[in-house]
Scaffold this motif. Structure first.
Motif, PDB file in Angstrom:
ATOM      1  N   HIS A 133       0.840  -1.199   0.000  1.00 48.63           N
ATOM      2  CA  HIS A 133       0.000   0.000   0.000  1.00 48.63           C
ATOM      3  C   HIS A 133       0.881   1.257   0.000  1.00 48.63           C
ATOM      4  O   HIS A 133       2.078   1.191   0.325  1.00 48.63           O
ATOM      5  CB  HIS A 133      -0.900   0.000   1.237  1.00 48.63           C
ATOM      6  CG  HIS A 133      -0.122  -0.015   2.531  1.00 48.63           C
ATOM      7  ND1 HIS A 133       0.475   1.100   3.071  1.00 48.63           N
ATOM      8  CD2 HIS A 133       0.157  -1.029   3.387  1.00 48.63           C
ATOM      9  CE1 HIS A 133       1.080   0.796   4.194  1.00 48.63           C
ATOM     10  NE2 HIS A 133       0.921  -0.501   4.419  1.00 48.63           N
ATOM     11  N   PRO A 134       0.340   2.419  -0.329  1.00 51.44           N
ATOM     12  CA  PRO A 134       1.122   3.665  -0.241  1.00 51.44           C
ATOM     13  C   PRO A 134       1.608   3.890   1.191  1.00 51.44           C
ATOM     14  O   PRO A 134       0.846   3.705   2.147  1.00 51.44           O
ATOM     15  CB  PRO A 134       0.122   4.750  -0.662  1.00 51.44           C
ATOM     16  CG  PRO A 134      -0.933   4.025  -1.436  1.00 51.44           C
ATOM     17  CD  PRO A 134      -1.029   2.655  -0.838  1.00 51.44           C
ATOM     18  N   THR A 135       2.857   4.288   1.342  1.00 53.59           N
ATOM     19  CA  THR A 135       3.398   4.501   2.689  1.00 53.59           C
ATOM     20  C   THR A 135       3.202   5.931   3.164  1.00 53.59           C
ATOM     21  O   THR A 135       3.191   6.195   4.367  1.00 53.59           O
ATOM     22  CB  THR A 135       4.899   4.190   2.713  1.00 53.59           C
ATOM     23  OG1 THR A 135       5.586   5.121   1.869  1.00 53.59           O
ATOM     24  CG2 THR A 135       5.170   2.767   2.260  1.00 53.59           C
ATOM     25  N   ALA A 176      -3.262   6.242   9.121  1.00 54.93           N
ATOM     26  CA  ALA A 176      -2.691   4.971   8.673  1.00 54.93           C
ATOM     27  C   ALA A 176      -3.728   4.142   7.917  1.00 54.93           C
ATOM     28  O   ALA A 176      -3.439   3.562   6.865  1.00 54.93           O
ATOM     29  CB  ALA A 176      -2.145   4.195   9.867  1.00 54.93           C
ATOM     30  N   LEU A 177      -4.928   4.075   8.445  1.00 54.85           N
ATOM     31  CA  LEU A 177      -5.995   3.330   7.765  1.00 54.85           C
ATOM     32  C   LEU A 177      -6.266   3.879   6.370  1.00 54.85           C
ATOM     33  O   LEU A 177      -6.501   3.126   5.427  1.00 54.85           O
ATOM     34  CB  LEU A 177      -7.274   3.377   8.605  1.00 54.85           C
ATOM     35  CG  LEU A 177      -7.337   2.434   9.807  1.00 54.85           C
ATOM     36  CD1 LEU A 177      -8.556   2.753  10.668  1.00 54.85           C
ATOM     37  CD2 LEU A 177      -7.365   0.982   9.346  1.00 54.85           C
ATOM     38  N   TRP A 182      -2.403  -1.769   8.317  1.00 54.50           N
ATOM     39  CA  TRP A 182      -3.262  -2.626   9.137  1.00 54.50           C
ATOM     40  C   TRP A 182      -3.303  -2.051  10.551  1.00 54.50           C
ATOM     41  O   TRP A 182      -2.261  -1.884  11.178  1.00 54.50           O
ATOM     42  CB  TRP A 182      -2.690  -4.033   9.119  1.00 54.50           C
ATOM     43  CG  TRP A 182      -3.369  -5.037  10.013  1.00 54.50           C
ATOM     44  CD1 TRP A 182      -4.604  -4.947  10.584  1.00 54.50           C
ATOM     45  CD2 TRP A 182      -2.821  -6.301  10.424  1.00 54.50           C
ATOM     46  NE1 TRP A 182      -4.869  -6.070  11.328  1.00 54.50           N
ATOM     47  CE2 TRP A 182      -3.807  -6.921  11.249  1.00 54.50           C
ATOM     48  CE3 TRP A 182      -1.635  -6.959  10.176  1.00 54.50           C
ATOM     49  CZ2 TRP A 182      -3.594  -8.179  11.830  1.00 54.50           C
ATOM     50  CZ3 TRP A 182      -1.423  -8.206  10.742  1.00 54.50           C
ATOM     51  CH2 TRP A 182      -2.397  -8.804  11.562  1.00 54.50           C
ATOM     52  N   VAL A 183      -4.470  -1.767  11.044  1.00 54.02           N
ATOM     53  CA  VAL A 183      -4.631  -1.163  12.365  1.00 54.02           C
ATOM     54  C   VAL A 183      -5.632  -1.984  13.178  1.00 54.02           C
ATOM     55  O   VAL A 183      -6.721  -2.304  12.692  1.00 54.02           O
ATOM     56  CB  VAL A 183      -5.127   0.298  12.263  1.00 54.02           C
ATOM     57  CG1 VAL A 183      -5.302   0.904  13.653  1.00 54.02           C
ATOM     58  CG2 VAL A 183      -4.166   1.141  11.433  1.00 54.02           C
ATOM     59  N   ASP A 184      -5.265  -2.339  14.416  1.00 55.15           N
ATOM     60  CA  ASP A 184      -6.206  -2.994  15.324  1.00 55.15           C
ATOM     61  C   ASP A 184      -5.801  -2.704  16.767  1.00 55.15           C
ATOM     62  O   ASP A 184      -5.004  -1.791  17.014  1.00 55.15           O
ATOM     63  CB  ASP A 184      -6.294  -4.496  15.038  1.00 55.15           C
ATOM     64  CG  ASP A 184      -4.984  -5.238  15.276  1.00 55.15           C
ATOM     65  OD1 ASP A 184      -4.045  -4.637  15.853  1.00 55.15           O
ATOM     66  OD2 ASP A 184      -4.888  -6.421  14.891  1.00 55.15           O
ATOM     67  N   ASN A 185      -6.317  -3.466  17.715  1.00 56.83           N
ATOM     68  CA  ASN A 185      -6.055  -3.237  19.139  1.00 56.83           C
ATOM     69  C   ASN A 185      -5.151  -4.312  19.749  1.00 56.83           C
ATOM     70  O   ASN A 185      -5.177  -4.529  20.968  1.00 56.83           O
ATOM     71  CB  ASN A 185      -7.373  -3.186  19.917  1.00 56.83           C
ATOM     72  CG  ASN A 185      -8.271  -2.057  19.465  1.00 56.83           C
ATOM     73  OD1 ASN A 185      -9.176  -2.266  18.663  1.00 56.83           O
ATOM     74  ND2 ASN A 185      -8.007  -0.866  19.956  1.00 56.83           N
ATOM     75  N   VAL A 186      -4.347  -4.966  18.901  1.00 54.67           N
ATOM     76  CA  VAL A 186      -3.483  -6.057  19.367  1.00 54.67           C
ATOM     77  C   VAL A 186      -2.030  -5.766  19.018  1.00 54.67           C
ATOM     78  O   VAL A 186      -1.697  -5.579  17.854  1.00 54.67           O
ATOM     79  CB  VAL A 186      -3.901  -7.400  18.721  1.00 54.67           C
ATOM     80  CG1 VAL A 186      -3.001  -8.534  19.225  1.00 54.67           C
ATOM     81  CG2 VAL A 186      -5.358  -7.707  19.011  1.00 54.67           C
ATOM     82  N   HIS A 250       0.289  -1.704  12.177  1.00 52.58           N
ATOM     83  CA  HIS A 250       1.192  -2.768  11.722  1.00 52.58           C
ATOM     84  C   HIS A 250       1.590  -2.525  10.252  1.00 52.58           C
ATOM     85  O   HIS A 250       0.756  -2.116   9.446  1.00 52.58           O
ATOM     86  CB  HIS A 250       0.535  -4.122  11.835  1.00 52.58           C
ATOM     87  CG  HIS A 250      -0.199  -4.334  13.132  1.00 52.58           C
ATOM     88  ND1 HIS A 250       0.433  -4.538  14.328  1.00 52.58           N
ATOM     89  CD2 HIS A 250      -1.530  -4.341  13.425  1.00 52.58           C
ATOM     90  CE1 HIS A 250      -0.435  -4.692  15.299  1.00 52.58           C
ATOM     91  NE2 HIS A 250      -1.660  -4.564  14.767  1.00 52.58           N
ATOM     92  N   TYR A 251       2.785  -2.848   9.918  1.00 50.02           N
ATOM     93  CA  TYR A 251       3.316  -2.835   8.555  1.00 50.02           C
ATOM     94  C   TYR A 251       3.163  -1.474   7.903  1.00 50.02           C
ATOM     95  O   TYR A 251       2.896  -1.351   6.721  1.00 50.02           O
ATOM     96  CB  TYR A 251       2.649  -3.880   7.662  1.00 50.02           C
ATOM     97  CG  TYR A 251       2.502  -5.254   8.291  1.00 50.02           C
ATOM     98  CD1 TYR A 251       1.469  -6.087   7.930  1.00 50.02           C
ATOM     99  CD2 TYR A 251       3.416  -5.705   9.232  1.00 50.02           C
ATOM    100  CE1 TYR A 251       1.329  -7.349   8.500  1.00 50.02           C
ATOM    101  CE2 TYR A 251       3.280  -6.947   9.808  1.00 50.02           C
ATOM    102  CZ  TYR A 251       2.238  -7.770   9.450  1.00 50.02           C
ATOM    103  OH  TYR A 251       2.083  -9.012  10.025  1.00 50.02           O
TER     104      TYR A 251
END
Length: 251
Positions: A133-135, A176-177, A182-186, A250-251
């Motif tokens: 994805h685009p950074t 980021a989204l 990848w975004v989450d709560n972990v 993430h990433y």
């Protein structure tokens, strides 16, 4: 004219029989020649049709129309064996060396660090996630010693992508989204970006905060590296236990 004698009549009958035999022989020879020509037409010189071996496949190689009949010939073809073969039950068998099937589904990413992390997290990666994805990276545009400034530097040290203009700390998860991270709560890996909303875990009540995961402990808590304006470019660390209330990039 003298009347025919019995002898002359017998001679005339024998001559008639000889003529009949000659005519019949000529007709048979003509028919035989025509048949030979038809066979020569169907099977040109130099073209052979080998006998089919048991298990061989066949394919039609010539077809010609003679009169009202369509004449087709089949040529044998050896069973496929170099690349693949089909057994009598209809299942495929691959030939050659064994294939490492674990390599067939390895996640791909242009960034080798991302590819390695994806391999570790393969069971958790969201469907459709694009690792390329685009950074949003155009260089470190953050003010010296800010939390965002340090996160940008640390991500580059770890070989991970990061955006240059993702806003205040509290805005980073949304930014980021939008870029495809990848975004989450972990917390999952060293290098994950921790996003604190305004006032969360002692962060700025106006700007929020960001930090880097440096270690994930067995009990689920994380060890951080962080910076702030008052630190004058120096980093500090702490252990966070209430991680499920935080967001991680993430990433």
């Amino acid at each position: 004219m003298a009347p025919p004698t019995r002898r002359s009549m017998r001679m005339a009958a024998k001559a008639a029989q000889r003529r009949t035999r000659l005519l019949t022989g000529s007709a048979m020879a003509a028919l035989a020649g025509a048949a030979a020509g038809a066979v020569a037409f169907l099977e040109p010189a130099g073209l052979s049709y080998p006998t089919l071996a048991d298990g061989a496949e066949t394919s039609v190689v010539s077809s010609r129309s003679v009169g009202d009949q369509d004449v087709s010939r089949a040529q044998s073809r050896a069973p496929l064996s170099t690349v693949s073969s089909v057994n009598r039950e209809g299942t495929w068998q691959l030939g050659g060396e064994d294939i490492d099937t674990s390599q067939l589904s390895r996640p791909g990413a242009n960034n080798p660090v991302v590819a390695s992390l994806m391999e570790k997290d393969r069971e958790s990666i969201p469907a459709g996630f694009n690792p390329d994805h685009p950074t949003g990276d155009t260089g470190n545009a953050y003010a010296f010693s800010q939390c965002t400034w340090w996160v940008y530097i640390r991500r580059h040290q770890l070989g991970l992508p990061v955006g240059s203009r993702m806003g205040d700390g509290r805005m980073w998860a949304a930014s980021a989204l939008s870029l495809g991270y990848w975004v989450d709560n972990v917390p999952r890996n060293v290098g994950d970006i921790i996003v604190f909303q305004a006032g969360q875990e002692g962060s700025s009540p106006q700007y929020g905060h960001v930090a880097i995961v440096e270690k994930i402990n067995a009990d689920g808590s994380v060890v951080t590296s962080e910076c702030g304006e008052a630190m004058q470019g120096k980093q500090y660390s702490r252990t966070l236990t209430n991680v499920s209330s935080l967001q991680f990039i993430h990433y």
